[in-house]
Design a protein around this motif. Sequence first.
Motif, short mmCIF file in Angstrom:
data_model
loop_
_atom_site.label_atom_id
_atom_site.label_comp_id
_atom_site.label_asym_id
_atom_site.label_seq_id
_atom_site.Cartn_x
_atom_site.Cartn_y
_atom_site.Cartn_z
N VAL A 202 0.87 -1.18 0.00
CA VAL A 202 0.00 0.00 0.00
C VAL A 202 0.90 1.22 0.00
CG1 VAL A 202 -1.98 -1.08 1.13
CG2 VAL A 202 -0.18 -0.02 2.52
N TYR A 203 0.36 2.31 -0.50
CA TYR A 203 1.13 3.56 -0.59
C TYR A 203 0.12 4.70 -0.65
CZ TYR A 203 5.33 6.28 -1.77
OH TYR A 203 6.39 7.15 -1.74
N HIS A 204 0.53 5.90 -0.23
CA HIS A 204 -0.36 7.04 -0.37
C HIS A 204 0.43 8.32 -0.56
CE1 HIS A 204 0.68 7.60 3.84
NE2 HIS A 204 -0.17 8.59 4.02
N GLY B 193 -6.39 -3.08 6.68
CA GLY B 193 -5.86 -1.86 7.29
C GLY B 193 -6.39 -0.63 6.59
N TYR B 194 -6.00 0.52 7.09
CA TYR B 194 -6.52 1.76 6.51
C TYR B 194 -5.55 2.92 6.73
CZ TYR B 194 -7.81 2.92 11.36
OH TYR B 194 -7.78 3.17 12.71
N PHE B 195 -5.68 3.92 5.86
CA PHE B 195 -5.04 5.20 6.07
C PHE B 195 -6.09 6.14 6.66
CE2 PHE B 195 -2.24 3.63 2.62
CZ PHE B 195 -1.02 3.84 3.23
N PHE C 152 -0.20 4.16 7.88
CA PHE C 152 -1.09 3.03 7.63
C PHE C 152 -1.35 2.27 8.92
CE2 PHE C 152 -2.01 -1.37 6.23
CZ PHE C 152 -3.12 -1.11 5.43
N VAL C 153 -2.62 2.00 9.19
CA VAL C 153 -3.02 1.29 10.41
C VAL C 153 -3.35 -0.15 10.04
CG1 VAL C 153 -4.65 1.19 12.33
CG2 VAL C 153 -3.93 3.42 11.41
N GLN C 154 -2.50 -1.07 10.47
CA GLN C 154 -2.69 -2.50 10.20
C GLN C 154 -3.69 -3.07 11.20
OE1 GLN C 154 -1.03 -4.64 7.82
NE2 GLN C 154 -2.47 -6.16 8.58
N VAL C 155 -4.72 -3.78 10.72
CA VAL C 155 -5.73 -4.32 11.64
C VAL C 155 -5.89 -5.83 11.53
CG1 VAL C 155 -7.01 -2.14 11.66
CG2 VAL C 155 -7.68 -3.95 10.06
N SER C 156 -5.44 -6.44 10.44
CA SER C 156 -5.62 -7.87 10.25
C SER C 156 -4.39 -8.64 10.72
CB SER C 156 -5.88 -8.19 8.78
OG SER C 156 -5.87 -9.59 8.54
#
Length: 267
Positions: free
Chosen positions: A120-122, A176-178, A136-140
């Motif tokens: 992932v990138y932003h 995950g999410y930004f 980036f917030v990793q949740v899995s």
Amino acid sequence: MPFGAFRGHLRTRIGTVGAAAAATVVAAGTVVVLPAGSAQAATCWYGSCFSYVTGRQYTNTTGASVTMEQEAPGGVAADGHSLQELSLQTSSGTASGDTIEIGWSVDPGTNGDYQPHLFVYHWINGQSTCYNGCGFVQVSSTVRAGMALTPGTSGAFALRYYEGNWWAYYNDVAFGYFPGSEWGGSFTSAQIVSAFGEVAADKAPSCTQMGDGVFGSQGTAASSISDYQLMGSADQPKFTVTASDPDSYDYGSVTGTSFTLGGPGVC
């Protein structure tokens, strides 16, 4: 900035040039395929040369998804890469735009090997960040940004703006999410959707493969991007497909939601 980040910065700027050119030939409600020879050849800036095969749509959306073949392209240099990705970008289409990306890459400088890895990138107001981090917030616990993927298989990749954040999905797992706060809450929808293969090498033409190394024009033997879908959009998904360096990498089997892509480079 680190060379890898600078490569990424050039990637978005070069991709924007292609987007602007494609915008002049899009016909509403139709599938537009530009002649392979109508695009520019590889573009070389600051020590790297970039080649693309791109499916793109101009729309307004809060998400998109594609299925991509995951490959282990050969000939990738230690400071180069070969990848496929899905990106969502704001309408400015310039260095001041906001962008979120997901895909797979063979990038020994980033990953330490020559296998495909999830990434992932932003971008924030045209400023590059870093792969698989930088907010980036990793949740899995089962799907992680940066993890190795299995060559020769396919994966479903998606990005979606949901409850104030940009979420990343792999095979239907929201891993995950930004946070929307990365953009001060201003990046809530995208107007440019791109799904593409990309090669970065120290010279052009190069021996770096795109996809599985088979020309996209050879159809089912080549890598593919398929099952393109939009979320939160009034438009139907319709790709416009271009190749920047068709002597080395091209496309075929184009529909509004899929195409084959790839090539061997010059070797």
